[in-house]
Design an enzyme around this catalytic site. Structure first.
Site, PDB file in Angstrom:
ATOM      1  N   GLY A  97       0.841  -1.575   0.170  1.00  0.00           N
ATOM      2  CA  GLY A  97      -0.077  -0.233  -0.137  1.00  0.00           C
ATOM      3  C   GLY A  97       1.269   1.078   0.290  1.00  0.00           C
ATOM      4  N   HIS A 141     -21.021   7.747   5.574  1.00  0.00           N
ATOM      5  CA  HIS A 141     -20.838   9.764   6.388  1.00  0.00           C
ATOM      6  C   HIS A 141     -22.203  10.006   5.302  1.00  0.00           C
ATOM      7  CE1 HIS A 141     -18.763  13.258   4.854  1.00  0.00           C
ATOM      8  NE2 HIS A 141     -17.892  12.648   5.173  1.00  0.00           N
ATOM      9  N   SER A 167     -17.004  17.175   1.022  1.00  0.00           N
ATOM     10  CA  SER A 167     -16.579  16.595   1.733  1.00  0.00           C
ATOM     11  C   SER A 167     -17.250  17.174   3.091  1.00  0.00           C
ATOM     12  CB  SER A 167     -15.606  17.730   1.465  1.00  0.00           C
ATOM     13  OG  SER A 167     -14.960  18.638   2.925  1.00  0.00           O
ATOM     14  N   ARG A 174     -20.498  12.659  12.486  1.00  0.00           N
ATOM     15  CA  ARG A 174     -20.746  11.608  11.086  1.00  0.00           C
ATOM     16  C   ARG A 174     -21.899  10.418  11.383  1.00  0.00           C
ATOM     17  NH1 ARG A 174     -15.236  11.472   8.243  1.00  0.00           N
ATOM     18  NH2 ARG A 174     -15.146  13.190   7.166  1.00  0.00           N
ATOM     19  N   HIS A 233     -18.420   4.296   4.057  1.00  0.00           N
ATOM     20  CA  HIS A 233     -17.595   6.014   3.664  1.00  0.00           C
ATOM     21  C   HIS A 233     -16.077   5.052   4.320  1.00  0.00           C
ATOM     22  CE1 HIS A 233     -14.252   9.309   2.866  1.00  0.00           C
ATOM     23  NE2 HIS A 233     -14.531   9.870   3.994  1.00  0.00           N
ATOM     24  N   LEU A 279      -7.366  11.404   8.529  1.00  0.00           N
ATOM     25  CA  LEU A 279      -5.492  11.903   7.676  1.00  0.00           C
ATOM     26  C   LEU A 279      -4.679  11.443   8.053  1.00  0.00           C
ATOM     27  CD1 LEU A 279      -6.715  14.749   4.782  1.00  0.00           C
ATOM     28  CD2 LEU A 279      -6.204  12.037   5.121  1.00  0.00           C
TER      29      LEU A 279
END
Lengths: 668, 247
Positions: free
Chosen positions: A57, A283, A301, A348, A432, A472
């Site tokens: 990956g 999401h 987003s 969410r 998501h 992230l």
């Protein structure tokens, strides 16, 4: 490996020995990571050249890990299924990355980021890992800025921030709606630099199809060269899986088409525990599905919720009206009404379920689509709610809104043919991110010695739900700062016995891959791989999606078993192995999804509580909020493969909260 | 809508290729171009014909993996990626020709799939800032003027799809390379390696068989991310200054 120690529970699984993380040192939580780094053995630079690591990956976790291990001087082999490491699906993340920099002086701190993340995960993540994540978050921003990642800036030249769902401070760093792309390109460039330096060898268009274990340790992988079909053996001193999540088990999701579970699932079958597989994040802000042909769903987003207001018409009869003609008093801004302190910025899971309930009640907007319920009844339902920027445009001006969200608005226009500057967007929840993944300890090592797992592929940091802008952060934290420090403790125990390709365990792994490929090509049935994938996805979404019930999950398990049996009899894979063969690639992935889907349902069935992205209809408060049962379920469910026709074995890791008090989550 | 498709089929890198005609029916205008190809592939598979190989991954316009010449235009008639091109851009009964990217530096792997490894080699030659993990200064210690940050960002939007090369009559990679040189060259962090970067990248570009730039501008007009043509001027300026420094 632990033997089965119980009678079959509910006819589906066994309960094995409890497990625990043994790597996090004692002492106060803010000293643990420093202590662990000090305790981890060192490898001197001359010896690093003799040690090799395979990284599967090239997303944020894998790309960052490969680059950093290469810089340190280890010999790294990096694998990705795409044509270039730059295409890993981390690139699609839009919104931002959290860091406890407190640049806004609004009361942020490492401890607050830690607290928000644990709370956001509904107290189902491991406290020590999450604290470390918050601790290294600030270093990530420094690293990325130094690489040239063009984060948003203010006129004074300093970095700008915004806020994201589930938090009340501005700690999210962003690069318009392309933060994932910009961070990934930073990691990719660092990786390419090491490829040029000769410390990293890159294998693109290669897919890992088996894990090689020799004498109980992970020592390599069997990969297929997707261009020539050659089944290759790659050996090393340690293996890192950073192969992403498994949301594509639902077929329709926001994942890239190639995102798959194979690397993790093959490792699971070789003994790596799979933790919390049922934790799927739905999401809230995706573009609604337009028809049966659809191959994927597109996310808008979450940052849009900073300025967009979410509403539905109070009167279902208004669903077909031009939303601009519906007066204020006829609109229900339901999130602002039910959750006044967080409003449109609730986490969410809460925003997603609230949208589903509005549509279930017949208040949805957009085209009505036919739905079949668990009992086989069909009805027409509108699956969409408005995300409205009219007020933001009148308050900030169109240009300011365009500067913040322009590319997202363009994307929406492109996909739907509607202009969101003029009419409200329509959104609906979609699959998501998957919080479950291979079980790892504090060192990110799986239950197989020498096999490490980073980023979305592991289970550790998000609990039952993931806050925005934290994926992230975790990917880069693992890749740049955590894994390179912990894996050296393992590598320092080397050099391990040399393994050659004629080792019986290696040749057996190689043969199993070759046999499996031949099996796919020889079935010569009548149904395409995609048709099985779509059918599996429909089962998963219906019974293991946003809301789960005991009866539904049991039904899903039976349906998946039937579908899997049919797949192995009737699938049609044309072409041959010795060429680029996309049907063959998909067949292997769908075969693994067919096994994973069953485990997800078993995990969801056994967890008779609601938490985060796992909502069991039987466990809710009077207001319809998720009701946890900390007395029974405050543990990680780590599943051991039970053999080809055996039942999986559940190992529980109790979650210990010392720095944080477990509370019922409330965003009201 | 019903369409006639003429699609490039090529068994492998060294095999001869040819255009083959297919028919698809009942295509919805809400489908993306790639979903239309998915429909064709299911049809082929059902008939026992091998599906058409094409690249795609994110299908939301950002990974850069998809890329097709559609009736002679890179990514088709709209300024977007192939995955974000929708069938509402075509009309019922239309004949559409679908070919792989055309450039010597991008050899065909199979059908519509090409090898863009040359782009990675250009980045390896210098498309990065040399900073080891953990060696970075505090992010706020180096302010970046907003104008420069915005220009860097605009250039950094490149997704590496290769449309610029496919659209260029010379198959030049200057827009791709110029985007990277502008992105890193606008930032204070990119200054130390600015002049070696451009020379190394240009050398690699030429070695990989990309053509020279003759300022035609097809690259920028085909770019799905709107990378401006003047990144090539920035590249040329940096290259001139770099050669002057060496002389």
């Amino acid at each position: 490996m632990t033997a089965n120690t119980s009678e079959l529970v509910e006819g589906l699984y066994n309960v094995g020995e409890p497990i625990a993380d043994t790597k996090a040192p004692g002492g106060p939580i803010d000293k643990k990571w420093g202590q662990r780094k000090f305790d981890a053995a060192l490898v001197n630079p001359a010896n690093r050249r003799k040690l090799s690591v395979i990284v599967v990956g090239t997303g944020l976790a894998g790309g960052a890990a490969s680059a950093t291990l290469g810089e340190a001087g280890y010999h790294v082999k990096s694998f990705c299924y795409q044509d270039s490491p730059r295409r890993a699906h981390s690139i699609a993340a839009q919104g931002g990355i959290n860091a406890a920099k407190n640049y806004k002086e609004d009361g942020d701190s490492i401890h607050r980021l830690f607290y928000d993340t644990v709370k956001g995960g509904d107290y189902r993540s491991r406290e020590t890992n999450v604290y470390r994540l918050a601790e290294v978050s600030a270093n990530i921003i420094d690293q990325c800025v130094a690489q040239g990642v063009p984060f948003a800036r203010e006129y004074g030249g300093l970095l700008d921030n915004r806020s994201f769902g589930g938090v009340q401070v501005s700690r999210t760093f962003y690069a318009r709606g392309q933060t994932g792309q910009q961070l990934l390109i930073g990691a990719y460039q660092a990786l390419e630099r090491q490829i040029a330096a000769g410390t990293v060898e890159a294998f693109t268009r290669h897919e890992m199809l088996e894990l090689v274990i020799v004498d109980g340790r992970a020592r390599g992988i069997i990969a297929r060269n997707m261009v020539t079909g050659e089944i290759e053996t790659h050996l090393a001193d340690a293996v890192v899986l950073a192969s992403g999540g498994y949301g594509n088990v639902f077929f329709l999701s926001t994942n890239a088409m190639g995102s798959n579970v194979t690397a993790s699932w093959r490792a699971h079958r070789k003994g790596a525990y799979f933790a919390n597989p049922c934790y799927t994040q739905i999401h809230p802000t995706c573009i609604p599905q337009s028809g049966a042909h659809q191959s994927k769903l597109t996310l808008m987003s979450e940052s849009l919720r900073n300025d967009g207001r979410i509403w539905v018409p109070k009167d279902p009869a208004d669903a077909d009206k031009d939303p601009r003609q519906i007066p204020e008093e006829a609109r229900d801004y339901y999130l602002e009404r039910i959750y006044p302190s967080f409003g449109n910025l609730v986490p969410r899971d809460i925003a997603s379920r609230a949208a589903k309930y509005q549509c279930d009640d017949g208040k949805g907007v957009g085209p009505a689509v036919e739905e079949t319920d668990a009992e086989g009844n069909t009805r027409m339902v509108r699956r969409g709610v408005y995300l409205d920027f009219a007020e933001a445009i009148s308050r900030l001006g169109k240009d300011a809104v365009a500067a913040k969200y322009g590319n997202l608005f363009d994307m929406y226009l492109r996909i739907t043919g509607e202009n969101p500057y003029e009419v409200p967007m329509r959104i609906y929840p979609a699959v998501h991110y998957t919080m479950g993944g291979l079980w790892v300890d504090y060192d990110l090592q799986s239950s197989i010695p020498g096999l490490f797992v980073a980023g979305e592929a592991n289970f550790s940091d998000h609990g039952a739900n993931r806050l925005g802008a934290s994926a992230l952060m975790q990917g880069l934290a693992d890749g740049y700062f955590v894994l390179p420090n912990t894996i050296r403790d393992y590598l320092a125990k080397g050099p391990f016995d040399k393994v050659t390709t004629d080792n019986p365990e290696v040749t057996a792994a190689h043969k199993s891959v070759t046999d499996r490929v031949q099996q796919f090509l020889s079935i010569q049935g009548t149904r395409s791989v995609d048709s099985y994938h779509k059918e599996l996805g429909a089962i998963m979404w219906e019974y293991c999606g946003m809301e789960r019930t005991d009866a539904g999950l049991r039904k899903a398990i039976d349906l998946i078993r039937e579908l899997r049996a049919d797949f192995w009899k009737n699938v049609r894979v044309l072409g041959k192995n010795e060429q680029l063969n996309q049907s063959l690639e998909k067949a292997g992935r769908v075969a693994d999804f067919l096994e994973l889907g069953e485990l997800m349902c078993i995990d969801a069935l056994h967890r008779r509580e609601s938490c985060g992205g796992h909502f069991r209809a039987e466990s809710q408060t009077e207001d319809g909020e998720a009701l946890r049962h900390d007395d029974e379920f405050a543990y990680v469910g780590a599943w051991e493969w039970g053999g080809e026709n055996g039942a999986p074995v559940l190992h529980k890791e109790d979650l210990v909260y010392e720095a944080i008090e477990m509370k019922q989550r409330s965003y009201k | 809508m019903n369409l006639t498709l003429k699609i490039w089929r090529q068994e492998g890198p060294r095999a001869a290729g040819k255009l083959v005609t297919y028919q698809v029916k009942d295509i919805s205008e809400d489908m993306s171009f790639l979903e239309m190809l998915d429909v064709l592939n299911e049809q082929l598979n059902d008939n026992g014909d091998e599906p058409i190989a094409f690249d795609s991954d994110c299908r939301e316009g950002i990974c850069g993996m998809c890329g097709l010449m559609i009736s002679g235009s890179a990514h088709g008639p709209e300024k977007t990626t192939t995955c974000q091109l929708h069938m509402r851009s075509f009309s019922d009964g239309e004949t559409i020709t679908i070919e792989p990217w055309r450039a010597e530096a991008f050899p065909v792997v199979r059908d519509l799939v090409v090898d863009r490894g040359a782009f990675d080699r250009i980045i390896q030659a210098g498309g990065f800032i040399s900073v080891n993990t953990g060696a970075a200064p505090e992010a706020h210690s180096v302010p970046v003027p907003k104008v420069k940050a915005d220009r860097a960002f605009e250039a950094a939007e490149c997704i590496g799809c290769g449309a610029c090369v496919a659209a260029c009559p010379n198959a030049s990679g200057m827009l791709f390379m110029g985007a990277k040189i502008t992105h890193l060259g606008e930032l204070p962090q990119g200054q130390p390696e600015r002049y070696s970067r451009v020379v190394d990248m240009v050398n690699q570009h030429d070695a990989d068989g990309f053509g020279g730039c003759t300022n035609i501008g097809e690259c920028s007009s085909a770019c799905p991310k709107g990378i401006p043509l003047d990144v090539i001027s920035t590249l040329n300026g940096d290259l001139r200054r770099s050669l002057a420094r060496k002389a």
